[in-house]
Each structure stands twice: as C-alpha cells, then as structure tokens.
Design a protein around this motif. Structure first.
Motif, PDB file in Angstrom:
ATOM      1  N   ASN A  25       0.863  -1.174   0.000  1.00 58.07           N
ATOM      2  CA  ASN A  25       0.000   0.000   0.000  1.00 58.07           C
ATOM      3  C   ASN A  25       0.903   1.228   0.000  1.00 58.07           C
ATOM      4  O   ASN A  25       1.233   1.771   1.050  1.00 58.07           O
ATOM      5  N   THR A  26       1.344   1.629  -1.195  1.00 57.35           N
ATOM      6  CA  THR A  26       2.327   2.702  -1.292  1.00 57.35           C
ATOM      7  C   THR A  26       1.782   4.021  -0.773  1.00 57.35           C
ATOM      8  O   THR A  26       2.523   4.837  -0.238  1.00 57.35           O
ATOM      9  N   GLN A  27       0.484   4.234  -0.931  1.00 54.44           N
ATOM     10  CA  GLN A  27      -0.104   5.477  -0.448  1.00 54.44           C
ATOM     11  C   GLN A  27      -0.036   5.536   1.080  1.00 54.44           C
ATOM     12  O   GLN A  27       0.312   6.567   1.654  1.00 54.44           O
ATOM     13  N   LEU A  28      -0.348   4.411   1.729  1.00 48.75           N
ATOM     14  CA  LEU A  28      -0.290   4.355   3.182  1.00 48.75           C
ATOM     15  C   LEU A  28       1.146   4.518   3.673  1.00 48.75           C
ATOM     16  O   LEU A  28       1.417   5.256   4.624  1.00 48.75           O
ATOM     17  N   LEU A  95       8.554  -3.340  11.241  1.00 49.84           N
ATOM     18  CA  LEU A  95       7.427  -2.466  10.929  1.00 49.84           C
ATOM     19  C   LEU A  95       7.518  -1.935   9.502  1.00 49.84           C
ATOM     20  O   LEU A  95       6.530  -1.952   8.751  1.00 49.84           O
ATOM     21  N   THR A  96       8.691  -1.469   9.108  1.00 48.09           N
ATOM     22  CA  THR A  96       8.866  -0.951   7.751  1.00 48.09           C
ATOM     23  C   THR A  96       8.614  -2.054   6.733  1.00 48.09           C
ATOM     24  O   THR A  96       8.003  -1.807   5.675  1.00 48.09           O
ATOM     25  N   SER A  97       9.036  -3.259   7.050  1.00 49.28           N
ATOM     26  CA  SER A  97       8.799  -4.394   6.153  1.00 49.28           C
ATOM     27  C   SER A  97       7.308  -4.622   5.944  1.00 49.28           C
ATOM     28  O   SER A  97       6.869  -4.904   4.824  1.00 49.28           O
ATOM     29  N   GLN A  98       6.523  -4.517   7.002  1.00 49.84           N
ATOM     30  CA  GLN A  98       5.083  -4.679   6.847  1.00 49.84           C
ATOM     31  C   GLN A  98       4.511  -3.656   5.868  1.00 49.84           C
ATOM     32  O   GLN A  98       3.681  -3.991   5.021  1.00 49.84           O
ATOM     33  N   PHE A  99       4.944  -2.420   5.976  1.00 46.76           N
ATOM     34  CA  PHE A  99       4.480  -1.392   5.042  1.00 46.76           C
ATOM     35  C   PHE A  99       4.895  -1.704   3.607  1.00 46.76           C
ATOM     36  O   PHE A  99       4.189  -1.368   2.663  1.00 46.76           O
ATOM     37  N   LEU A 100       6.046  -2.338   3.442  1.00 42.30           N
ATOM     38  CA  LEU A 100       6.580  -2.626   2.109  1.00 42.30           C
ATOM     39  C   LEU A 100       6.061  -3.939   1.527  1.00 42.30           C
ATOM     40  O   LEU A 100       6.418  -4.305   0.405  1.00 42.30           O
ATOM     41  N   GLY A 101       5.252  -4.668   2.282  1.00 43.85           N
ATOM     42  CA  GLY A 101       4.739  -5.930   1.780  1.00 43.85           C
ATOM     43  C   GLY A 101       5.679  -7.096   1.977  1.00 43.85           C
ATOM     44  O   GLY A 101       5.597  -8.089   1.257  1.00 43.85           O
ATOM     45  N   ILE A 102       6.579  -6.996   2.950  1.00 44.76           N
ATOM     46  CA  ILE A 102       7.566  -8.033   3.242  1.00 44.76           C
ATOM     47  C   ILE A 102       7.243  -8.635   4.611  1.00 44.76           C
ATOM     48  O   ILE A 102       7.040  -7.895   5.579  1.00 44.76           O
ATOM     49  N   ARG A 103       7.205  -9.958   4.689  1.00 42.09           N
ATOM     50  CA  ARG A 103       6.878 -10.599   5.957  1.00 42.09           C
ATOM     51  C   ARG A 103       8.111 -10.634   6.863  1.00 42.09           C
ATOM     52  O   ARG A 103       9.104 -11.249   6.524  1.00 42.09           O
ATOM     53  N   GLU A 118       5.966  -6.333  19.287  1.00 40.35           N
ATOM     54  CA  GLU A 118       4.715  -7.040  19.008  1.00 40.35           C
ATOM     55  C   GLU A 118       3.536  -6.085  18.949  1.00 40.35           C
ATOM     56  O   GLU A 118       2.648  -6.222  18.096  1.00 40.35           O
ATOM     57  N   CYS A 119       3.523  -5.095  19.822  1.00 41.67           N
ATOM     58  CA  CYS A 119       2.425  -4.121  19.824  1.00 41.67           C
ATOM     59  C   CYS A 119       2.409  -3.291  18.544  1.00 41.67           C
ATOM     60  O   CYS A 119       1.342  -2.980  18.005  1.00 41.67           O
ATOM     61  N   LYS A 120       3.570  -2.926  18.036  1.00 40.88           N
ATOM     62  CA  LYS A 120       3.629  -2.151  16.794  1.00 40.88           C
ATOM     63  C   LYS A 120       3.136  -2.966  15.597  1.00 40.88           C
ATOM     64  O   LYS A 120       2.528  -2.427  14.675  1.00 40.88           O
ATOM     65  N   LEU A 121       3.421  -4.250  15.595  1.00 42.19           N
ATOM     66  CA  LEU A 121       3.147  -5.087  14.428  1.00 42.19           C
ATOM     67  C   LEU A 121       1.740  -5.672  14.414  1.00 42.19           C
ATOM     68  O   LEU A 121       1.299  -6.191  13.387  1.00 42.19           O
ATOM     69  N   SER A 122       1.027  -5.581  15.531  1.00 40.24           N
ATOM     70  CA  SER A 122      -0.251  -6.273  15.683  1.00 40.24           C
ATOM     71  C   SER A 122      -1.436  -5.435  15.205  1.00 40.24           C
ATOM     72  O   SER A 122      -1.333  -4.220  15.016  1.00 40.24           O
ATOM     73  N   ALA A 252      -3.798   1.144   9.968  1.00 36.53           N
ATOM     74  CA  ALA A 252      -4.212  -0.256   9.859  1.00 36.53           C
ATOM     75  C   ALA A 252      -4.209  -0.639   8.374  1.00 36.53           C
ATOM     76  O   ALA A 252      -4.116   0.211   7.494  1.00 36.53           O
ATOM     77  N   GLY A 253      -4.304  -1.917   8.097  1.00 33.12           N
ATOM     78  CA  GLY A 253      -4.358  -2.346   6.703  1.00 33.12           C
ATOM     79  C   GLY A 253      -3.039  -2.219   5.977  1.00 33.12           C
ATOM     80  O   GLY A 253      -2.997  -1.865   4.789  1.00 33.12           O
ATOM     81  N   ARG A 254      -1.919  -2.479   6.681  1.00 35.93           N
ATOM     82  CA  ARG A 254      -0.623  -2.456   6.005  1.00 35.93           C
ATOM     83  C   ARG A 254      -0.549  -3.590   4.990  1.00 35.93           C
ATOM     84  O   ARG A 254      -1.327  -4.542   5.050  1.00 35.93           O
ATOM     85  N   ALA A 255       0.409  -3.507   4.082  1.00 35.75           N
ATOM     86  CA  ALA A 255       0.510  -4.485   3.004  1.00 35.75           C
ATOM     87  C   ALA A 255       0.642  -5.905   3.544  1.00 35.75           C
ATOM     88  O   ALA A 255       0.131  -6.852   2.965  1.00 35.75           O
ATOM     89  N   VAL A 256       1.339  -6.061   4.664  1.00 32.94           N
ATOM     90  CA  VAL A 256       1.455  -7.350   5.352  1.00 32.94           C
ATOM     91  C   VAL A 256       1.161  -7.122   6.829  1.00 32.94           C
ATOM     92  O   VAL A 256       1.715  -6.205   7.438  1.00 32.94           O
ATOM     93  N   ASN A 257       0.255  -7.910   7.392  1.00 33.78           N
ATOM     94  CA  ASN A 257      -0.027  -7.829   8.823  1.00 33.78           C
ATOM     95  C   ASN A 257       0.599  -8.985   9.590  1.00 33.78           C
ATOM     96  O   ASN A 257       0.614  -8.985  10.821  1.00 33.78           O
ATOM     97  N   ASP A 258       1.111  -9.963   8.879  1.00 31.82           N
ATOM     98  CA  ASP A 258       1.700 -11.143   9.485  1.00 31.82           C
ATOM     99  C   ASP A 258       3.137 -10.857   9.934  1.00 31.82           C
ATOM    100  O   ASP A 258       3.802  -9.974   9.392  1.00 31.82           O
ATOM    101  N   PHE A 259       3.623 -11.607  10.922  1.00 28.05           N
ATOM    102  CA  PHE A 259       5.007 -11.469  11.374  1.00 28.05           C
ATOM    103  C   PHE A 259       5.360 -12.633  12.279  1.00 28.05           C
ATOM    104  O   PHE A 259       4.485 -13.355  12.771  1.00 28.05           O
TER     105      PHE A 259
END
Length: 305
Positions: A25-28, A95-103, A118-122, A252-259
């Motif tokens: 989600n490049t806009q996010l 966290l940055t990886s989640q925004f970039l779509g990387i698990r 964990e709180c940042k990524l959840s 919310a709704g980052r490219a990847v929410n998993d970690f």
C-alpha cells in the motif's frame, strides 16, 4: 496471523506465507513516512523519525530510520518476500517491512522491547482497546496494593527515600505508576494488556529523575528540585495512549499484517529461522555500555524483573 515464540520454545521449521499476491500500500506507506525529517540527518540514526507514528511510542536511542530499510530493499536485485532482524530493538525493520509488503521475522532478548515490537506489528479491535483504556483509569483510582511487596526485590535507589540521598522516582509518583500497572494487569485481552503496559513504559523515563544518553543512564541536572507529581503521571499516560491509539487507527491495513517474533538470545534463536530473503541488523556494541542497565528502569517498574 502472527507467530510469537517464547524463550526456550522449539517449534521446528518456520512456515512463511507466500507474498506473491501482495501489493504494498504505497499510499499508506508514503503517508506514514511524510513526517520524516531527512534533511541533513543521517538515516542510520533515529533522528529523522523521532515523531514518526509508531516510532514515537518509545524513544529508542539505538534505532535507525525506516528510510534506511527502504533504501536497503531498493538496492536488492529482486523484490524480497521475507526478512530477518536478529536484534529487533524497537522494531524498525519489522514495521517498515510490513508497510513494504515483506513478511518480517525479528528476534529480541529484552522482554519490554519484544512487547513493544509485538504491539507495533499487531492489529487491534480499537473499540475494545478504547474501553480497556478507560477501564484501567477507573480501576486504578481505587486499587489497593502493597508498595513494599512490589518493591521487595527492587534496587534501593528505585523509589524514595532511595539510597545515599538519591532515588529514581518520588514515592507518590511510583505509587501512581504502580496503580496503573496493577490495573492494566486486570485487562482480559492479552493484546490490549500488552499495549497498555508498553504505553505506560513509554512514559517512565520522562517521569523519573534520570535520563538516558550515549553514556548510559544518569541523574538529571537539578533533579532534586524538579520532582514529578502523580498529575504528571496521569498526563503522560493519557498522552502516550492517544498517540498510540491514533497511529493504530490511521495505519491499519498495512501491506502485510503477518510477522514472527522470537523472544530470546539471537545467538541461540537464529537456529529457529528457516528462511529469509535478506537481513538488516544493528548488533549491540561490545565494550561500549550495558543495554540491560540502560533499559532496566522499564524492566523493574513494569514487573519484568
């Protein structure tokens, strides 16, 4: 879906979800990074992102800027699906990886910092989180507890009267912090419980008589005449919560929410990591200063030790 491994667990082979259909989600991500100040500031430090959402939750002096992770990813020959940071710190890489779509997979030995990551990524039920916050405020006003029992194994300088005329917290400030801590312990949702504990932890140095800098931890200049009050605890906890709550709602709704978060010594826990397309890490510096000593205020006050 996320995985958290505790100290000593041996889950075997890690399974990574395919990111083939994920599009960042490049806009996010752009909106998240918009407040970074990268002008004449090295991105290898946290200076550009001190007020960045999520990064502002806890001032971790050893952190680097999210832009550093973005630049590393841009230099790779092919888009990565997974990454590993063996020294998680405050979770910048993950966290940055989640925004970039990387698990992301990250390892952290400090239990407070692991909770922070964990709180940042959840993901959260924001309505329930808000309700739990107000319930903590209400319960903490009338909660009864034994301060001597909570301080039974604490260092003598933690709370007034301290030792040799020095203490980290005035007694009335410590009592208000502990009241909030004990009220948070009653929160039934494990995720909300952890976040509220992290929020309280983020206030602790500012409410104390000490500061943390490149030389370690030391007493503030003139701390004897600049003691905090229980009212300061109220304001700090409220301000930190609404910062965190705002960030959670807006990003919310980052490219990847998993970690995957592994809690433990990376020298041992790296054996649990089966796969990663690339690694970004900043290891502790030997013979410089003791990280445990610097961050043990949070560990003592929040009951980790």
């Amino acid at each position: 879906m996320h995985t958290t491994f505790r100290n000593g667990s041996r889950p075997g082979k890690l399974q990574y979800a395919s990111q083939a259909t994920v599009r960042p989600n490049t806009q996010l991500a752009s909106r998240w990074l918009a407040s970074q100040n990268t002008l004449n500031v090295p991105i290898s430090t946290n200076q550009p992102s001190l007020q960045l959402p999520f990064q502002r939750w806890f001032k971790f002096k050893e952190a680097f800027s999210p832009q550093f992770i973005i630049d590393c990813v841009a230099d790779l020959r092919r888009p990565p699906r997974t990454c590993i940071d063996p020294f998680g710190g405050c979770g910048t890489t993950a966290l940055t990886s989640q925004f970039l779509g990387i698990r992301p997979t990250t390892i952290e030995v400090n239990p407070f910092l692991a909770d922070l990551i964990e709180c940042k990524l959840s993901s959260y039920d924001t309505k329930q989180l808000q309700n739990d916050y107000f319930e903590v405020l209400l319960v903490s006003k009338n909660l009864r507890f034994s301060l001597p029992e909570l301080l039974l194994n604490a260092p003598p300088t933690l709370v007034q009267p301290g030792k040799d005329g020095r203490w980290i917290y005035p007694r009335n400030v410590a009592k208000r912090i502990f009241a909030l801590r004990e009220a948070i312990a009653h929160v039934k949702s494990p995720q909300n419980n952890m976040l509220l504990k992290v929020v309280l932890g983020s206030t602790l140095i500012a409410l104390s008589n000490v500061i943390v800098n490149g030389k370690g931890r030391k007493y503030r200049n003139g701390w004897e005449t600049r003691q905090k009050t229980p009212a300061d605890v109220e304001l700090a906890f409220r301000g930190s919560f609404f910062e965190a709550f705002s960030d959670i709602c807006h990003y919310a709704g980052r490219a990847v929410n998993d970690f995957t978060l592994i809690r433990g010594d990376s020298r041992i826990s790296m054996d649990l990591v089966n796969e990663a397309d690339f690694a970004v890490l900043s290891p502790p510096y030997p013979n410089s200063f003791d990280y445990t000593d610097i961050y043990n205020v949070e560990l003592w006050m929040l009951g980790y030790l």
